[in-house]
Motif scaffolding. Structure first.
Motif, PDB file in Angstrom:
ATOM      1  N   PHE A 103      -6.943 -11.778   6.892  1.00  0.00           N
ATOM      2  CA  PHE A 103      -7.670 -11.489   5.536  1.00  0.00           C
ATOM      3  C   PHE A 103      -8.654 -10.323   5.530  1.00  0.00           C
ATOM      4  O   PHE A 103      -8.611  -9.379   4.686  1.00  0.00           O
ATOM      5  CB  PHE A 103      -7.958 -12.886   5.086  1.00  0.00           C
ATOM      6  N   ILE A 104      -9.470 -10.475   6.609  1.00  0.00           N
ATOM      7  CA  ILE A 104     -10.463  -9.341   6.722  1.00  0.00           C
ATOM      8  C   ILE A 104     -10.107  -8.083   6.805  1.00  0.00           C
ATOM      9  O   ILE A 104     -10.364  -7.185   6.063  1.00  0.00           O
ATOM     10  CB  ILE A 104     -11.594  -9.976   7.836  1.00  0.00           C
ATOM     11  N   LEU A 105      -9.024  -7.959   7.832  1.00  0.00           N
ATOM     12  CA  LEU A 105      -8.520  -6.706   7.980  1.00  0.00           C
ATOM     13  C   LEU A 105      -7.992  -6.071   6.915  1.00  0.00           C
ATOM     14  O   LEU A 105      -8.032  -4.890   6.465  1.00  0.00           O
ATOM     15  CB  LEU A 105      -7.543  -6.865   9.284  1.00  0.00           C
ATOM     16  N   LEU A 106      -7.069  -6.874   6.024  1.00  0.00           N
ATOM     17  CA  LEU A 106      -6.658  -6.445   4.836  1.00  0.00           C
ATOM     18  C   LEU A 106      -7.465  -6.113   3.721  1.00  0.00           C
ATOM     19  O   LEU A 106      -7.195  -5.005   3.174  1.00  0.00           O
ATOM     20  CB  LEU A 106      -5.627  -7.648   4.234  1.00  0.00           C
ATOM     21  N   VAL A 107      -8.484  -6.745   3.612  1.00  0.00           N
ATOM     22  CA  VAL A 107      -9.529  -6.312   2.586  1.00  0.00           C
ATOM     23  C   VAL A 107     -10.222  -5.066   2.903  1.00  0.00           C
ATOM     24  O   VAL A 107     -10.311  -4.329   2.057  1.00  0.00           O
ATOM     25  CB  VAL A 107     -10.510  -7.563   2.509  1.00  0.00           C
ATOM     26  N   VAL A 108     -10.490  -4.729   4.296  1.00  0.00           N
ATOM     27  CA  VAL A 108     -11.194  -3.650   4.805  1.00  0.00           C
ATOM     28  C   VAL A 108     -10.267  -2.490   4.555  1.00  0.00           C
ATOM     29  O   VAL A 108     -10.725  -1.587   3.865  1.00  0.00           O
ATOM     30  CB  VAL A 108     -11.487  -3.762   6.226  1.00  0.00           C
ATOM     31  N   MET A 109      -8.848  -2.663   4.733  1.00  0.00           N
ATOM     32  CA  MET A 109      -7.995  -1.690   4.681  1.00  0.00           C
ATOM     33  C   MET A 109      -7.993  -1.088   3.072  1.00  0.00           C
ATOM     34  O   MET A 109      -7.939  -0.020   2.664  1.00  0.00           O
ATOM     35  CB  MET A 109      -6.710  -1.891   5.343  1.00  0.00           C
ATOM     36  N   LEU A 110      -7.566  -2.129   2.287  1.00  0.00           N
ATOM     37  CA  LEU A 110      -7.518  -1.812   0.825  1.00  0.00           C
ATOM     38  C   LEU A 110      -8.659  -1.117   0.311  1.00  0.00           C
ATOM     39  O   LEU A 110      -8.697  -0.272  -0.523  1.00  0.00           O
ATOM     40  CB  LEU A 110      -7.168  -3.202   0.148  1.00  0.00           C
ATOM     41  N   LEU A 111     -10.015  -1.591   0.833  1.00  0.00           N
ATOM     42  CA  LEU A 111     -11.165  -1.173   0.399  1.00  0.00           C
ATOM     43  C   LEU A 111     -11.431   0.275   0.697  1.00  0.00           C
ATOM     44  O   LEU A 111     -11.890   1.143  -0.089  1.00  0.00           O
ATOM     45  CB  LEU A 111     -12.383  -1.902   1.093  1.00  0.00           C
ATOM     46  N   MET A 112     -11.054   0.676   1.965  1.00  0.00           N
ATOM     47  CA  MET A 112     -11.201   1.814   2.517  1.00  0.00           C
ATOM     48  C   MET A 112     -10.264   2.903   1.672  1.00  0.00           C
ATOM     49  O   MET A 112     -10.556   3.957   1.308  1.00  0.00           O
ATOM     50  CB  MET A 112     -10.758   2.001   4.110  1.00  0.00           C
ATOM     51  N   ILE A 113      -9.077   2.433   1.284  1.00  0.00           N
ATOM     52  CA  ILE A 113      -7.936   3.327   0.508  1.00  0.00           C
ATOM     53  C   ILE A 113      -8.471   3.666  -0.867  1.00  0.00           C
ATOM     54  O   ILE A 113      -8.575   4.659  -1.167  1.00  0.00           O
ATOM     55  CB  ILE A 113      -6.667   2.673   0.307  1.00  0.00           C
ATOM     56  N   PHE A 114      -9.202   2.468  -1.434  1.00  0.00           N
ATOM     57  CA  PHE A 114      -9.638   2.370  -2.684  1.00  0.00           C
ATOM     58  C   PHE A 114     -10.894   3.595  -2.675  1.00  0.00           C
ATOM     59  O   PHE A 114     -10.886   4.520  -3.595  1.00  0.00           O
ATOM     60  CB  PHE A 114     -10.105   1.344  -3.155  1.00  0.00           C
ATOM     61  N   ILE A 115     -11.733   3.449  -1.653  1.00  0.00           N
ATOM     62  CA  ILE A 115     -13.009   4.545  -1.425  1.00  0.00           C
ATOM     63  C   ILE A 115     -12.473   5.829  -1.688  1.00  0.00           C
ATOM     64  O   ILE A 115     -12.880   6.667  -2.163  1.00  0.00           O
ATOM     65  CB  ILE A 115     -13.810   3.925  -0.408  1.00  0.00           C
ATOM     66  N   VAL A 116     -11.676   6.220  -0.605  1.00  0.00           N
ATOM     67  CA  VAL A 116     -11.237   7.566  -0.437  1.00  0.00           C
ATOM     68  C   VAL A 116     -10.408   8.012  -1.768  1.00  0.00           C
ATOM     69  O   VAL A 116     -10.578   9.102  -2.051  1.00  0.00           O
ATOM     70  CB  VAL A 116     -10.036   7.287   0.721  1.00  0.00           C
ATOM     71  N   GLY A 117      -9.858   7.040  -2.262  1.00  0.00           N
ATOM     72  CA  GLY A 117      -9.011   7.379  -3.611  1.00  0.00           C
ATOM     73  C   GLY A 117     -10.008   8.090  -4.615  1.00  0.00           C
ATOM     74  O   GLY A 117     -10.043   9.045  -5.142  1.00  0.00           O
ATOM     75  N   VAL A 118     -10.998   7.125  -4.881  1.00  0.00           N
ATOM     76  CA  VAL A 118     -12.206   7.436  -5.735  1.00  0.00           C
ATOM     77  C   VAL A 118     -12.926   8.560  -5.367  1.00  0.00           C
ATOM     78  O   VAL A 118     -13.036   9.455  -6.367  1.00  0.00           O
ATOM     79  CB  VAL A 118     -13.175   6.253  -5.778  1.00  0.00           C
ATOM     80  N   LEU A 119     -13.029   8.883  -4.122  1.00  0.00           N
ATOM     81  CA  LEU A 119     -13.717  10.082  -3.672  1.00  0.00           C
ATOM     82  C   LEU A 119     -13.093  11.468  -4.000  1.00  0.00           C
ATOM     83  O   LEU A 119     -13.539  12.456  -4.629  1.00  0.00           O
ATOM     84  CB  LEU A 119     -13.924   9.946  -2.073  1.00  0.00           C
ATOM     85  N   PHE A 120     -11.759  11.277  -3.635  1.00  0.00           N
ATOM     86  CA  PHE A 120     -10.789  12.378  -3.921  1.00  0.00           C
ATOM     87  C   PHE A 120     -10.755  12.801  -5.548  1.00  0.00           C
ATOM     88  O   PHE A 120     -10.933  13.943  -6.029  1.00  0.00           O
ATOM     89  CB  PHE A 120      -9.393  12.179  -3.683  1.00  0.00           C
ATOM     90  N   ALA A 121     -10.779  11.669  -6.198  1.00  0.00           N
ATOM     91  CA  ALA A 121     -10.790  11.698  -7.827  1.00  0.00           C
ATOM     92  C   ALA A 121     -12.036  12.471  -8.288  1.00  0.00           C
ATOM     93  O   ALA A 121     -11.837  13.413  -9.341  1.00  0.00           O
ATOM     94  CB  ALA A 121     -10.308  10.547  -8.552  1.00  0.00           C
ATOM     95  N   ILE A 122     -12.928  12.012  -7.783  1.00  0.00           N
ATOM     96  CA  ILE A 122     -14.401  12.670  -8.025  1.00  0.00           C
ATOM     97  C   ILE A 122     -14.691  13.880  -7.602  1.00  0.00           C
ATOM     98  O   ILE A 122     -15.241  14.837  -8.253  1.00  0.00           O
ATOM     99  CB  ILE A 122     -15.583  11.832  -7.581  1.00  0.00           C
TER     100      ILE A 122
END
Lengths: 196, 108
Positions: A103-122
């Motif tokens: 569960f923790i691994l999954l949440v960290v992975m999803l969170l990282m993808i989200f952050i990278v995506g938002v960074l690119f978008a900004i």
């Protein structure tokens, strides 16, 4: 919490319901009712009897293990043996390793993808505005025209947004898979049949 | 004392008490917990297992006060099991005691 007979029986029933045939459960409950009845007739209080019996949660676990071991012995299918083994192992360690860690691994992975995506978008629009002020993208110096810079930045933003959207679907997928896994996990631990 | 160890010993104790007399649950639990400190609630699943294994049967008997009580009685195979476990226990404890006292040279 009131430590009386009704509460004891209620907890036992709630922990054991669905893990064994009704007759067996009723048999157990009547044993404990009789224990309380005779104990009280001998001058013991509800609280004393509760204390000496031990917590209903532990007793329920003991009953479940006994039941599952019997089931595994009577019907030596691998499934039953796994049920018994897991139940014996106890919920704590099992769930720590098999539920919490993924569960923790999954949440960290999803969170990282989200952050990278938002960074690119900004970064896209910011870099474009920056490039206009500088007269060209800083990284590519001034020989790149603002138009190419614009496309490049738009591409980055789009890519970032796609990542965020993809992340959302990925999260939804893992949510469904996770629910199935938890159902299976619970059915293994409690010995109930999986309804899904 | 170690819980797993106690649980193992509990089976011999239950069979041994029942070898002397038929008991209802509360009586049996009381006899054992007088001497061994154990969560009494765990004796009932043990009794259930002994019944499933055919070492024990149950019957209901009227009591002077209140509803009938469930009595536990050893079967023939339960009696045999009790003998075997008791012998095994005696041999085991004799050996362990000898070791603890340091008379292990006696076995040579």
């Amino acid at each position: 919490m009131l430590q009386n007979e009704q509460e004891y029986i209620r907890i036992l029933r709630s922990r054991l319901e669905g893990t064994m045939p009704h007759e067996e459960l009723d048999d157990y409950l009547s044993d404990y009712r009789e224990h309380f009845r005779i104990g009280k007739a001998n001058g013991k209080t509800d609280g004393e009897l509760w204390q000496s019996l031990g917590s209903p949660d532990n007793v329920a676990r003991e009953i479940r293990v006994t039941h599952l071991v019997k089931k595994a012995e009577g019907n030596r299918s691998a499934r039953n043996i796994f049920h018994a083994a897991f139940a014996t192992l106890g919920l704590g360690l099992f769930n720590l390793v098999f539920v919490l860690v993924p569960f923790i691994l999954l949440v960290v992975m999803l969170l990282m993808i989200f952050i990278v995506g938002v960074l690119f978008a900004i970064i896209g629009p910011v870099a474009f505005v920056f490039s206009l002020l500088q007269g060209g993208l800083p990284a590519f110096s001034s020989w790149i025209s603002p138009l190419i810079g614009f496309f490049f930045c738009t591409g980055m933003t789009t890519f970032g947004l796609l990542m965020v959207i993809g992340d959302y679907y990925l999260a939804r997928f893992f949510y469904h898979v996770g629910i199935q896994y938890l159902k299976w996990n619970i059915s293994v631990i409690t010995g109930t049949e999986c309804s899904a | 004392m170690n819980i797993q160890f106690k649980k193992g010993v509990l089976e011999i104790c239950v069979l041994s008490v029942l070898a002397h007399k038929d008991c209802y649950g509360y009586e049996l639990v009381n006899d054992i917990s007088k001497r061994i400190d154990i969560a009494e609630g765990t004796i009932y699943p043990l009794l259930r297992r002994l019944k499933d294994e055919g070492f024990v049967t149950t019957y209901l008997q009227e009591s002077t006060e209140g509803p009938p009580r469930k009595y536990y009685q050893l079967t023939d195979s339960g009696r045999k099991e009790e003998h075997e476990l008791k012998d095994e226990w005696m041999r085991f404890t004799t050996s362990v005691n000898a070791l603890l006292v340091g008379k292990n040279d006696a076995a040579e």
